[in-house]
Design an enzyme around this catalytic site. Structure first.
Site, PDB file in Angstrom:
ATOM      1  N   ALA A 133       0.393  -0.902   0.434  1.00 43.18           N
ATOM      2  CA  ALA A 133       0.122   0.165  -0.216  1.00 43.18           C
ATOM      3  C   ALA A 133       1.003   1.329  -0.324  1.00 43.18           C
ATOM      4  O   ALA A 133       2.092   0.773   0.550  1.00 43.18           O
ATOM      5  CB  ALA A 133      -1.050   0.094   1.114  1.00 43.18           C
ATOM      6  N   ILE A 137       2.632   9.925   2.744  1.00 45.47           N
ATOM      7  CA  ILE A 137       2.836  10.852   3.354  1.00 45.47           C
ATOM      8  C   ILE A 137       4.014   9.173   3.648  1.00 45.47           C
ATOM      9  O   ILE A 137       5.807   9.250   3.641  1.00 45.47           O
ATOM     10  CB  ILE A 137       2.391  11.042   5.179  1.00 45.47           C
ATOM     11  CG1 ILE A 137       1.873  11.676   4.925  1.00 45.47           C
ATOM     12  CG2 ILE A 137       4.186  10.322   5.756  1.00 45.47           C
ATOM     13  CD1 ILE A 137       1.254  12.685   5.829  1.00 45.47           C
ATOM     14  N   ASP A 290      -9.584   8.391  11.632  1.00 46.33           N
ATOM     15  CA  ASP A 290      -9.930   8.371  10.611  1.00 46.33           C
ATOM     16  C   ASP A 290     -10.227   6.914  10.150  1.00 46.33           C
ATOM     17  O   ASP A 290      -9.806   6.304   9.342  1.00 46.33           O
ATOM     18  CB  ASP A 290      -8.656   8.365  10.775  1.00 46.33           C
ATOM     19  CG  ASP A 290      -8.024   8.769   8.578  1.00 46.33           C
ATOM     20  OD1 ASP A 290      -9.022   9.483   7.931  1.00 46.33           O
ATOM     21  OD2 ASP A 290      -7.059   8.683   8.230  1.00 46.33           O
TER      22      ASP A 290
END
Length: 507
Positions: A133, A137, A290
């Site tokens: 993935a 960042i 999140d």
């Protein structure tokens, strides 16, 4: 530095947005004032040829942000969780940015791990995969510890990412100030507040030690939660730029077809996501802020697995009680009590009319409760609630904004699993359970005992503080006498009351 030199960066940004067709889409989605739209198009069009082309296969806004680089991608990720700002359609397009970005080479990642941790990758890891993935960042590699055979996820920051972010954030600040100057009407969109929030989020995520600490605390808090798991950090293999966590094996929560094929109950999963979020926010005062589908998986045993702890929310005890009472008041349609809670908490100025405020709250609640279950939205309620409180002079509460934003995301996740979920029906037992435990005589006694304990820690200082004040009182008349500071009287009196409560409880 936030100076005019940022104009060059902003020109490139506008040119790219114009060339990809994103500028019109973004401004329309955010309902930007006409003057701001006109200025953006006029400034962007002459420099269109300077803009980056991007990937033509992507939608306009996603294409532009991906071409502009990591800071813009991260900004898009945050906006993907804010359909209340950019609209449902654009928020859905921006979800592409969550974990599907081009990775950097695995050899670069290995070299960074070795330099950062002072280890040999082959010696510490028997396996170290290509990126599984990649986000704005950092990227993640699947690996296996050589000594124990445990599977882990190794997260590595992108090379030079902090320097790149700081440059772009400076440009964002300059742009926000320019926007407010050019179009005062745009201030209702609070561009500077949006950038401040973005900067805080990014700076926290650029130190992976903080994320590891968040993962450890969240894992400890939720260890007893049935059907929920949090991978724990491997501290010996974590640092500022590298973080190692236990591997989370499961099906992405966004993949409904795979969940159905594996036999998971999506209705139960949708309810559990919402219950877990409310439980963490109310019970622990520490929640995953999140919780989009990209950060949640479902294990083979049906447990929900959370990861990516770069953004966490925290609520103090008092704020939790206020939030619970507001939700409970709406659930019971007791709008007067909801109004009283706002005044008691100081959220609304005391000079406002409480009855008028209660009527405004009824206007918020009644239409929502009249809807069919699948259309009831707690997130919409919170959004309307903040609109009303803003009209009545409520000051912005950062922690409540983060809570509202997360509620929007969590509700979206729950509805993605079960479109017919009744948000209030799921929330009621969680909120009622918190109310019973934390509001009432038993909670009052617990608060008094905790107050006595705090006063007990400062007890040794009380005699000296009181004596010093009394000595000052007894000085000659030439020096004006000052009354004993009220705080000392309160402290001394509180100590006596607290001691009495503790003794009463023991007897």
């Amino acid at each position: 530095m936030r100076g005019p030199h940022n104009i060059i960066r902003l020109v490139r940004t506008l040119a790219t947005m114009e060339r990809t067709g994103a500028i019109g889409q973004v401004l329309a989605a955010m309902d930007a004032p006409p003057r701001l739209r006109a200025v953006a198009r006029v400034l962007g069009w002459p420099f269109k040829w300077l803009g980056l082309k991007g990937d033509p296969a992507l939608p306009p806004t996603t294409r532009a942000l991906t071409a502009l680089g990591p800071a813009y991608i991260k900004f898009g990720q945050i906006l993907s969780t804010r359909p209340d700002i950019v609209g449902e359609e654009l928020a859905e397009q921006l979800k592409y940015l969550q974990d599907k970005l081009p990775p950097f080479p695995v050899e670069t990642a290995k070299r960074m791990v070795e330099d950062e941790l002072g280890i040999s990758v082959p010696a510490e890891f028997s396996e170290f995969s290509e990126p599984v993935a990649a986000a704005s960042i950092a990227q993640v590699h699947r690996a296996r510890l050589a000594d124990t055979g445990e599977e882990v996820a190794v997260k590595v920051l992108r090379p030079g990412i902090e320097r790149a972010f700081r440059k772009d954030i400076d440009a964002f600040w300059f742009a926000a100030q320019a926007i407010e100057l050019i179009s005062p009407a745009s201030r209702r969109l609070r561009p500077k507040d949006v950038i401040a929030h973005f900067e805080g989020v990014v700076m926290g995520e650029l130190d992976l030690r903080l994320e590891a600490a968040a993962a450890a605390e969240f894992a400890a808090n939720t260890e007893g939660d049935a059907g929920f798991r949090v991978p724990k950090p491997v501290w010996a293999l974590s640092s500022r730029n590298v973080m190692t966590l236990g591997w989370a094996e499961g099906i992405a929560l966004a993949d409904n077809a795979a969940l159905d094929a594996a036999g998971h109950d999506r209705v139960a999963l949708g309810a559990r996501v919402l219950e877990l979020f409310l439980s963490h926010a109310l019970r622990d005062g520490y929640f995953h802020a999140d919780m989009h589908q990209g950060n949640l998986k479902v294990g083979a045993d049906g447990a929900i697995i959370a990861y990516d702890f770069g953004i966490m929310g925290r609520l103090d005890d008092y704020t939790r009680r206020v939030y619970a009472e507001i939700l409970f008041g709406f659930i019971r349609k007791d709008y007067r009590r909801v109004a009283e809670v706002h005044f008691e908490a100081g959220y609304v100025p005391a000079d406002r009319d409480i009855d008028e405020f209660a009527r405004a709250l009824r206007v918020v609640g009644e239409p929502i409760f009249g809807m069919e279950a699948s259309r009831i939205s707690m997130a919409r309620l919170l959004a309307y609630l903040f609109e009303v409180t803003e009209r009545f002079g409520m000051q912005t509460r950062t922690e409540l904004i983060l809570l509202q934003r997360t509620m929007v995301v969590v509700e979206g996740v729950a509805r993605g699993l079960d479109p017919h979920i009744n948000i209030w029906q799921v929330a009621r037992p969680v909120v009622e359970g918190y109310i019973k435990t934390n509001i009432g005589p038993r909670a009052l006694l617990r608060d008094l005992v905790q107050t006595a304990q705090v006063l007990g820690r400062f007890g040794p200082k009380l005699p000296a503080l009181v004596e010093a004040q009394l000595v000052r009182q007894s000085r000659p008349e030439a020096e004006p006498k000052r009354p004993l500071h009220p705080a000392l009287w309160m402290l001394a009196g509180g100590a006596l009351v607290g001691a009495g409560v503790v003794l009463g409880a023991l007897v």
